[in-house]
Design an enzyme around this catalytic site. Structure first.
Site, PDB file in Angstrom:
ATOM      1  N   ASP A 151       0.807  -1.224   0.000  1.00 33.87           N
ATOM      2  CA  ASP A 151       0.000   0.000   0.000  1.00 33.87           C
ATOM      3  C   ASP A 151       0.839   1.273   0.000  1.00 33.87           C
ATOM      4  O   ASP A 151       0.507   2.237  -0.685  1.00 33.87           O
ATOM      5  CB  ASP A 151      -0.920   0.029   1.229  1.00 33.87           C
ATOM      6  CG  ASP A 151      -2.114  -0.883   1.068  1.00 33.87           C
ATOM      7  OD1 ASP A 151      -2.481  -1.180  -0.078  1.00 33.87           O
ATOM      8  OD2 ASP A 151      -2.675  -1.305   2.096  1.00 33.87           O
ATOM      9  N   GLU A 278     -11.472   6.314   5.410  1.00 37.46           N
ATOM     10  CA  GLU A 278     -11.772   6.329   3.977  1.00 37.46           C
ATOM     11  C   GLU A 278     -13.200   6.807   3.695  1.00 37.46           C
ATOM     12  O   GLU A 278     -13.993   6.152   3.022  1.00 37.46           O
ATOM     13  CB  GLU A 278     -11.538   4.940   3.389  1.00 37.46           C
ATOM     14  CG  GLU A 278     -10.094   4.492   3.511  1.00 37.46           C
ATOM     15  CD  GLU A 278      -9.857   3.065   3.089  1.00 37.46           C
ATOM     16  OE1 GLU A 278      -8.699   2.750   2.733  1.00 37.46           O
ATOM     17  OE2 GLU A 278     -10.810   2.263   3.110  1.00 37.46           O
ATOM     18  N   GLY A 298     -17.539  -2.515  13.235  1.00 39.14           N
ATOM     19  CA  GLY A 298     -18.873  -2.310  12.677  1.00 39.14           C
ATOM     20  C   GLY A 298     -19.018  -2.892  11.280  1.00 39.14           C
ATOM     21  O   GLY A 298     -18.176  -2.638  10.406  1.00 39.14           O
ATOM     22  N   ARG A 368     -14.435  -9.548  -1.779  1.00 41.41           N
ATOM     23  CA  ARG A 368     -14.681  -8.395  -2.646  1.00 41.41           C
ATOM     24  C   ARG A 368     -15.084  -8.870  -4.041  1.00 41.41           C
ATOM     25  O   ARG A 368     -14.354  -8.743  -5.013  1.00 41.41           O
ATOM     26  CB  ARG A 368     -13.447  -7.493  -2.661  1.00 41.41           C
ATOM     27  CG  ARG A 368     -13.153  -6.899  -1.286  1.00 41.41           C
ATOM     28  CD  ARG A 368     -11.875  -6.090  -1.235  1.00 41.41           C
ATOM     29  NE  ARG A 368     -11.654  -5.577   0.111  1.00 41.41           N
ATOM     30  CZ  ARG A 368     -10.640  -4.790   0.471  1.00 41.41           C
ATOM     31  NH1 ARG A 368      -9.730  -4.429  -0.433  1.00 41.41           N
ATOM     32  NH2 ARG A 368     -10.516  -4.364   1.710  1.00 41.41           N
ATOM     33  N   TYR A 402     -12.836  -1.387  -3.696  1.00 39.39           N
ATOM     34  CA  TYR A 402     -13.298  -0.139  -3.111  1.00 39.39           C
ATOM     35  C   TYR A 402     -14.420   0.459  -3.965  1.00 39.39           C
ATOM     36  O   TYR A 402     -14.538   0.189  -5.162  1.00 39.39           O
ATOM     37  CB  TYR A 402     -12.151   0.867  -3.042  1.00 39.39           C
ATOM     38  CG  TYR A 402     -11.203   0.693  -1.873  1.00 39.39           C
ATOM     39  CD1 TYR A 402     -11.135  -0.497  -1.156  1.00 39.39           C
ATOM     40  CD2 TYR A 402     -10.351   1.732  -1.492  1.00 39.39           C
ATOM     41  CE1 TYR A 402     -10.259  -0.644  -0.097  1.00 39.39           C
ATOM     42  CE2 TYR A 402      -9.462   1.592  -0.428  1.00 39.39           C
ATOM     43  CZ  TYR A 402      -9.427   0.404   0.262  1.00 39.39           C
ATOM     44  OH  TYR A 402      -8.562   0.264   1.314  1.00 39.39           O
TER      45      TYR A 402
END
Length: 469
Positions: A151, A278, A298, A368, A402
């Site tokens: 990253d 983000e 969460g 994802r 994302y």
């Protein structure tokens, strides 16, 4: 004719020929000088015309458009009067989402010069929309793409290109050195925020129209980071949220108010049981709404809403249609954190319409994969899982990643409302696929009050590439 006369005659003829030759040489020199002067004057005149300079009594700014011709960046000047994006409009009423762009960058990158990227996002001025992205300082199908699953590195940079185009060295412009970033346009200029440096001392560099205007130092020395999507501008001020601290526990979250690249006010959120990372932010009727990622505990998304004075409210989306990944099966929601499968997460977004909410999420609960938009007419305030609209945009069998929000202001669309839009990152490569690299392409959609369709718009690249074999 006697010899003396012959000598005089021959001498006279030679003298005349010499004089004529001298005159011709002088004329030739004068001709060359005049020709050179005309060409130089013509070039100068052309340069002035190409700049297309117009003087206004009000302020003007230059929008630079890069045209790809034989791998050469040609800058065409375009003068336009500036405006202030007020952000005072409400969100447009919508029935669904129409495909806006798809860049196919991984497919094109198998044979063309395309950047290795991640964290793409879209932001619009009153003239154009651009795709921003974080490069890895490498091209696809090249040896320097090895290890780009990482990253944060000194080789990463925020760059941008026209929306819908594959990001390449030939159509992209440099914005900032960064491994975390945000950008937005206030109607007068582009604000970019690029964070780079070591984990224990990173610095955010703010630029306005390409000029450094301010820096913000990591205040907790634990990976300062920001939105990975557009900041939000209202009446000439732009707003962003930064996080500093643990990704799996309570961190520090600050809202910054920025005018022409200078921080004019900031405030730290008092949110002891919340986690904000983000954030996807948008203006709505003069205020800013941000829907974020809770990487701590969460599986529903936290939100923060604030006005131009940074007076804020916080909460979680109450709906039993959960928006994060990983997440449990839809069930009973909560207006606080839903702790089941709450650890970790993915960047995402939602749009609030009164008590209702459009929720964007992966189709898979645990990976994802896939992407869908769900309309829950009471989901902002009620905890049931009933919804009335679901629109598929990426199939469960295809990779996603994302996602984030962006808006198109009335000054761009000519509408009397703020058009809501979103983008989805389609991640390919490591760690899930057998490649040496990690990168992604992107798709985007905008809300419309007319017919739309369910389908899948996947990345579509066939892997591995030559470099991976």
């Amino acid at each position: 004719m006697n010899p003396n006369q012959k000598i005089i005659t021959i001498g006279s003829i030679c003298m005349v020929v010499g004089i004529i030759s001298l005159i011709l040489q002088i004329g030739n020199i004068i001709s060359i000088w005049i020709s050179h002067s005309i060409q130089t004057g013509s070039q100068n005149h052309t340069g002035i015309c190409n700049q297309n300079i117009i003087t206004y009594k009000n302020s003007t700014w230059v929008n630079q458009t890069y045209v790809n011709i034989s791998n050469t960046n040609v800058v065409a000047g375009q003068d336009t009067t500036s405006v202030i994006l007020t952000g005072n409009s409400s969100l447009c009423p919508i029935r669904g989402w129409a495909i806006y762009s798809k860049d196919n960058s991984i497919r094109i990158g198998s044979k063309g010069d395309v950047f290795v990227i991640r964290e793409p996002f879209i932001s619009c001025s009153h003239l154009e929309c651009r795709t921003f992205f974080l490069t890895q300082g490498a091209l696809l199908n090249d040896r320097h793409s090895n290890g780009t699953v990482k990253d944060r590195s000194p080789y990463r940079a925020l760059m941008s290109c026209p929306v819908g185009e594959a990001p390449s060295p030939y159509n992209s412009r440099f914005e900032s050195v960064a491994w975390s970033a945000s950008a937005c346009h206030d109607g007068m200029g582009w604000l970019t925020i690029g964070i780079s440096g070591p984990d224990n001392g990173a610095v955010a560099v703010l630029k306005y129209n390409g000029i450094i205007t301010e820096t913000i130092k990591s205040w907790r020395k634990k990976i300062l980071r920001t939105q990975e999507s557009e900041c939000a501008c209202v009446n000439g001020s732009c707003f962003t949220i930064m996080t500093d601290g643990p990704s799996n526990g309570l961190a520090s979250y600050k809202i910054f108010k920025i005018e022409k690249g200078k921080v004019t006010k900031s405030i730290e959120l008092n949110a002891p049981n919340s986690h904000y990372e983000e954030c996807s932010c948008y203006p709505d009727t003069g205020k800013v709404m941000c829907v974020c990622r809770d990487n701590w505990h969460g599986s529903n998304r936290p939100w923060v809403s604030f006005d131009q004075n940074l007076d804020y409210q916080i909460g979680y989306i109450c709906s039993g249609v959960f928006g994060d990944n990983p997440r449990p099966k839809d069930g009973t929601g909560s207006c606080g954190p839903v702790y089941v499968d709450g650890a970790n997460g993915v960047k995402g977004f939602s749009y609030r319409y009164g008590n209702g909410v459009w929720i964007g999420r992966t189709k898979s609960n645990s990976s994802r994969h896939g992407f869908e938009m769900i309309w829950d007419p009471n989901g902002w305030t009620e905890t049931d899982s009933k919804f009335s609209v679901r629109q598929d945009v990426v199939a469960m069998t295809d990779w996603s990643g994302y996602s984030g929000s962006f808006v198109q202001h009335p000054e761009l669309t000519g509408l009397d409302c703020m058009r809501p839009c979103f983008w989805v990152e389609l991640i390919r490569g490591r760690p899930k696929e057998n490649t040496i690299w990690t990168s992604g392409s992107s798709i985007s959609f905008c809300g419309v009050n007319s017919d739309t369709v369910d389908w899948s718009w996947p990345d579509g690249a066939e892997l591995p590439f030559t470099i991976d074999k």
